[in-house]
Every structure is written in C-alpha cells, then in structure tokens.
Design a protein around this motif. Sequence first.
Motif, PDB file in Angstrom:
ATOM      1  N   LEU A  30      72.669  15.827  -6.894  1.00 11.38           N
ATOM      2  CA  LEU A  30      74.012  16.226  -6.486  1.00 11.38           C
ATOM      3  C   LEU A  30      74.966  15.041  -6.432  1.00 11.38           C
ATOM      4  N   ALA A  31      74.471  13.903  -6.027  1.00 12.89           N
ATOM      5  CA  ALA A  31      75.341  12.734  -5.867  1.00 12.89           C
ATOM      6  C   ALA A  31      76.068  12.370  -7.151  1.00 12.89           C
ATOM      7  N   ILE A  32      75.459  12.658  -8.303  1.00 10.51           N
ATOM      8  CA  ILE A  32      76.078  12.293  -9.582  1.00 10.51           C
ATOM      9  C   ILE A  32      77.363  13.088  -9.819  1.00 10.51           C
ATOM     10  N   VAL A  33      77.502  14.230  -9.139  1.00  6.92           N
ATOM     11  CA  VAL A  33      78.727  15.021  -9.280  1.00  6.92           C
ATOM     12  C   VAL A  33      79.947  14.205  -8.869  1.00  6.92           C
ATOM     13  N   ALA A  34      79.741  13.228  -8.011  1.00  9.63           N
ATOM     14  CA  ALA A  34      80.859  12.388  -7.566  1.00  9.63           C
ATOM     15  C   ALA A  34      81.450  11.570  -8.711  1.00  9.63           C
ATOM     16  N   ASN A  35      80.767  11.508  -9.850  1.00  9.23           N
ATOM     17  CA  ASN A  35      81.324  10.811 -11.008  1.00  9.23           C
ATOM     18  C   ASN A  35      82.372  11.652 -11.733  1.00  9.23           C
ATOM     19  N   SER A  36      82.503  12.920 -11.326  1.00  8.24           N
ATOM     20  CA  SER A  36      83.507  13.784 -11.950  1.00  8.24           C
ATOM     21  C   SER A  36      84.906  13.286 -11.601  1.00  8.24           C
ATOM     22  N   ALA A  37      85.706  13.089 -12.625  1.00 12.19           N
ATOM     23  CA  ALA A  37      87.084  12.624 -12.399  1.00 12.19           C
ATOM     24  C   ALA A  37      88.052  13.782 -12.212  1.00 12.19           C
ATOM     25  N   SER A  38      87.592  15.018 -12.476  1.00 18.46           N
ATOM     26  CA  SER A  38      88.496  16.169 -12.434  1.00 18.46           C
ATOM     27  C   SER A  38      88.353  16.997 -11.168  1.00 18.46           C
ATOM     28  N   LEU A  39      87.218  16.886 -10.441  1.00 19.82           N
ATOM     29  CA  LEU A  39      86.957  17.762  -9.299  1.00 19.82           C
ATOM     30  C   LEU A  39      87.989  17.556  -8.190  1.00 19.82           C
ATOM     31  N   LYS A  40      88.534  18.684  -7.706  1.00 18.90           N
ATOM     32  CA  LYS A  40      89.555  18.637  -6.655  1.00 18.90           C
ATOM     33  C   LYS A  40      89.109  19.322  -5.372  1.00 18.90           C
ATOM     34  N   LYS A  41      88.113  20.233  -5.476  1.00 16.98           N
ATOM     35  CA  LYS A  41      87.692  20.989  -4.297  1.00 16.98           C
ATOM     36  C   LYS A  41      86.177  21.158  -4.326  1.00 16.98           C
ATOM     37  N   PHE A  42      85.523  20.863  -3.198  1.00 16.12           N
ATOM     38  CA  PHE A  42      84.085  21.064  -3.062  1.00 16.12           C
ATOM     39  C   PHE A  42      83.811  21.882  -1.810  1.00 16.12           C
ATOM     40  N   THR A  43      82.959  22.901  -1.959  1.00 18.04           N
ATOM     41  CA  THR A  43      82.546  23.736  -0.835  1.00 18.04           C
ATOM     42  C   THR A  43      81.028  23.791  -0.811  1.00 18.04           C
ATOM     43  N   GLY A  44      80.436  23.482   0.335  1.00 14.46           N
ATOM     44  CA  GLY A  44      78.987  23.511   0.448  1.00 14.46           C
ATOM     45  C   GLY A  44      78.553  23.361   1.888  1.00 14.46           C
ATOM     46  N   SER A  45      77.295  22.976   2.089  1.00 16.22           N
ATOM     47  CA  SER A  45      76.764  22.772   3.435  1.00 16.22           C
ATOM     48  C   SER A  45      77.223  21.439   3.988  1.00 16.22           C
ATOM     49  N   PHE A  46      76.991  21.234   5.277  1.00 10.51           N
ATOM     50  CA  PHE A  46      77.375  19.956   5.878  1.00 10.51           C
ATOM     51  C   PHE A  46      76.618  18.809   5.223  1.00 10.51           C
ATOM     52  N   ALA A  47      75.320  18.997   4.965  1.00 12.92           N
ATOM     53  CA  ALA A  47      74.525  17.926   4.362  1.00 12.92           C
ATOM     54  C   ALA A  47      75.089  17.536   2.995  1.00 12.92           C
ATOM     55  N   GLN A  48      75.520  18.526   2.216  1.00 10.02           N
ATOM     56  CA  GLN A  48      76.102  18.237   0.903  1.00 10.02           C
ATOM     57  C   GLN A  48      77.449  17.539   1.036  1.00 10.02           C
ATOM     58  N   PHE A  49      78.267  18.009   1.968  1.00 16.15           N
ATOM     59  CA  PHE A  49      79.541  17.337   2.262  1.00 16.15           C
ATOM     60  C   PHE A  49      79.297  15.896   2.678  1.00 16.15           C
ATOM     61  N   ASP A  50      78.335  15.682   3.559  1.00 13.62           N
ATOM     62  CA  ASP A  50      78.057  14.343   4.086  1.00 13.62           C
ATOM     63  C   ASP A  50      77.610  13.400   2.977  1.00 13.62           C
ATOM     64  N   LEU A  51      76.881  13.941   2.017  1.00 11.63           N
ATOM     65  CA  LEU A  51      76.416  13.125   0.895  1.00 11.63           C
ATOM     66  C   LEU A  51      77.557  12.695  -0.015  1.00 11.63           C
ATOM     67  N   LEU A  52      78.541  13.578  -0.209  1.00 12.89           N
ATOM     68  CA  LEU A  52      79.576  13.352  -1.218  1.00 12.89           C
ATOM     69  C   LEU A  52      80.894  12.794  -0.686  1.00 12.89           C
ATOM     70  N   LYS A  53      81.122  12.898   0.598  1.00 13.95           N
ATOM     71  CA  LYS A  53      82.478  12.710   1.128  1.00 13.95           C
ATOM     72  C   LYS A  53      83.109  11.357   0.811  1.00 13.95           C
ATOM     73  N   GLU A  54      82.322  10.304   0.689  1.00 10.56           N
ATOM     74  CA  GLU A  54      82.884   8.975   0.438  1.00 10.56           C
ATOM     75  C   GLU A  54      82.694   8.512  -0.996  1.00 10.56           C
ATOM     76  N   ARG A  55      82.169   9.365  -1.858  1.00  6.71           N
ATOM     77  CA  ARG A  55      81.749   8.915  -3.186  1.00  6.71           C
ATOM     78  C   ARG A  55      82.795   9.092  -4.288  1.00  6.71           C
TER      79      ARG A  55
END
Length: 516
Positions: free
Chosen positions: A464-489
């Motif tokens: 999942l962390a590799i999704v943070a390489n997306s330059a186009s993503l504007k909105k992410f919805t998921g669990s807290f654990a997924q949010f916590d993993l991605l929020k600073e990436r």
Amino acid sequence: MTISIYLNEILTLLKDKLPQLEASLQGPASEADIARVESMLGIQLPQELRELYLLHNGEDRMGPGLFFGLRFLSLEELAAEWQVWADLEEEYGEEDNHYSVPLGWIKERYINRGWLPISEDGGGNHLGIDMAPAEQGIAGQVINFGRDEETKYVIAHQLSDMLRFIRDTVKEGGFKVNDEEEWVYWMYGEEGAGHFLDAVRSLALPLYHAHLREIPEAGQMEQWEQALDDGWRALIAQKAASLDAFLKAKQLYLIREGLSDAAPLGQCKELRELVLSGNELVDISPLSGCVQLKKLYLNGNPVADIKPLAGLAHLQQLFLAKTNVTELSPLLDLPSLKELGLENTRVIDYAPLVQVKSLRSLSLSDLNAEQLRSLSQLKQLRELELDGADEEALAGISALGELSGLKSLHLKNMALADLRFLSGYRKLEKLKLEQVAAKDISALAELPELKSLELNGSDDIGNLAIVANSASLKKFTGSFAQFDLLKERFKQQVDFSSMIGHMTDEENERWHSFIR
C-alpha cells in the motif's frame, strides 16, 4: 423595443405599491460592457437580453427582485455566477436526476455553460437564458436552473414573454408585496405563492405558448378511473393530490407497495423517473405507455420479460437487480440506455451488451469466466461495478485490462494477487475496493489520472505504501491504519477527511488533528 415597453409598463404599474423596484435598477450598461462579458463567456447575448442590459445593468443588492423577487443580476454578477458554474461543470455537469419540461427542450444536465444566470434567489438558484438548448429547444429560451432545480422548465420562449407575463400579472393584481423591517420584496400570487421557481410548476408553460399534454380522451380517462381497484385508489391518493396530478407526475416512488398490477401506470405519459423496487410485478407491459421514461427501477420484482421496454426511446437508466430476467436482447432497442444494473439476476449471456453502444455504466455480480470474457468486450463502458466472481474468472481477471476507457471501477468481494490488469487504465479517476484482498496494489501508483482511492473493508492490501508515489491522487478513504501509513508520504496534499471503520479515542484525536 418590446423589452423597454414591457419594463416601463411594469414600473409604471408598480409605482405606488412597489416604488423600490424602479429605485433599485442600476444605470444602463454600455456596448463595451456587453462585448467584454461576451468575450469572457464565449457567448453572444441574445438581442432581447442586450436590450435589457442597455436599459439597466442589473439591480441593487437589496432590490426587491425584478423577476417576482428574484434579483436581476448585473453583467458583472452574471459573469461571476456563470464562472462559478463553469468551474464545476467538468466534475458535476452530468449528474443524474435532471429533467426537461417539455422533453427534449433543455439539455438534461446539472450544469451547462450555455445557461446564463440573469437572476438569483440567494440560494444558488437562477432564472436563466438558455443559449445551448436541446434538439427541440430555442436559443434564448427562459429556464430555471441551479442547486435545487432538478426539473428544468421552459418558462418562456423568449425574455419578452417573461416580462409580458410579469406585466400582465401586475395588471391583474396577482402579486404580494412584503415589507420587512430592512427589506421590501414581492412575490408571485395574490397571497404570495412563495418562491417563483416553485410557482412555475403550476403554470401553463411555456408562457403564452403552452403545449397541450398528451392525456387520455374523456372516455378513456373515465374507463381508466373505473378500472382502478381500491388498492390503487388508496395509493394514488397517498402519492398525488388528484388523479390528474398522478397522470402528470414526473417522478413516482412506489417502493415495496405490494404491487402485482402495473396497468394504471400505462397512462402516466409524462413520467421521467419510476421506482418500483420490491414489488411483485411479473407483467410490465403497461410501462410501454410511459413514453418519456428516463430512469426505471425494477429491482426485487419477479419480472422475467423486459421486451415491453423496447420502445422507450428516452430510457437512460435501467435497474434490474434481483429480478428473473435472463434475456438481454430487448436492450438493443433502447437507443439512449447509458446505465444498467444487473446484480443477482439470472442472465447467463452478456454478449448482447456489446451492441448497446450508448451503454456507459454497468453493475454485475457473480461472474463466471465466460461472462468475464464477454464483459471485456464492452469497450464503450466508462463505469463498472463488479461484485464477486468465481475462481476461474478471477484467474482470468487480466481480461478486464481490455476496458482501458474506464473512469470509475468498483470491485467487491474478491481476492486478487495483484492489480496489474489496471496498468493500461490511463483514464481511471476513481477506484473503490470493497471487501477485497490484494497482495500487491503497487500498479496504482502509475495510473496518471487516478484521483480517488477507497478501501472499504479491504484491510488485506499489499504494498500500500507505494501508492504514495501517485502524483495524481487527491482523496484517500480507508481504515485508520491505512491512513496512518500514508498520511505523511504524499508530495501533494491529499484529502483524508473520510474514514472507514472503528477508531479508538486516541486514533480519533490523531486523525482530527491531522485533517484540521
């Protein structure tokens, strides 16, 4: 000069009862002012609207509202309001649940750059001039549109007819002036009928050119009424103010009413949306008389034969989930069909859908391998929802890679090795994975248009962390654990304001602190 004649007559007639109207009208616009706005909009104003602005460039902000309480906008305000709508058109322009009365006169959209707002109600709704009408419409026709205006009416063929109607109404005394402490305004109707855009629903439209409705002859009407059983009489009394209002209805919601007979609906010639979910209908042949239908819900009925729908030229959305339908060939005779729901049906062969060239959105469930191969041929699709597939179909999921034109994909109840089959989805903007397990979703990082990713109950997600390489993503919805993993990436700002699943008090505080 018709515009100036009608306007002067209105102001003269209201001189004593509403002098504030004339006082609030601003001075004339210049030809240069009009040319500047036309250049900005890329639209040439119709002659009658030009005449009105050459007389008065709108109305003061606290004016009583030239159009029965709807304030006349200046050219600058018209351009500003138009720009607000134009900026929203790409994302929201084609939202559903919009209807034209008469049918075929106004493009059935939420937003259209060809609509010029000439008045406002303060709540995002307008009286407007339609410069981009549908096939049967007239450029320059007066319409309603805005935030709350799902049904759009051709109020008048031209602006002069609108002003003539205001003049005639004033002559007849069909208005009311409200004098509040800090504001004076007026309303249509002797008792004040409320918002004029609500009042238009009961007027004979278009003004001075009212079209006759296609209604049964007197004998047919009497025969229809006599054929109603007690159940239908009670239902009609519940859903409409009168039998005539029922026949004129544009939308009817008859959900879980125990209906086994659709016969009374056959005379509802003006119906645009009909919801019959959860009834006991087997025979839908009376619906062939609903010639203006745009949206039809038959979910949860035991109907098997949909041939009676074949003549509905305007039907765009058809929902058949949990029906006994097996044969899709009648859909070939629906030239406007854009959206189709077939979840939990008995359909075996989806191949006929290849010939439904207008189809853009499809919902299916429990596919086998052969059905998946048929689905992969529907290159016209832009939105797909797929709930479950057997093991053989999942093994061949790469066939979905053929649907490279998709903009929205919703997968439910699946276990996938990876999402590499999406690598060719260069137009995909929205992906929702619901109760999906995937060992590797790193392919999503390479999708150039992906803007929204939702993981609903999809906790077993790899890389999942590799999704943070997306330059186009504007909105992410998921669990807290997924949010916590991605929020600073992410390098760009991403909207994490939606959350799925339970959070502890500590997690809730950390999430709120981040999104503030």
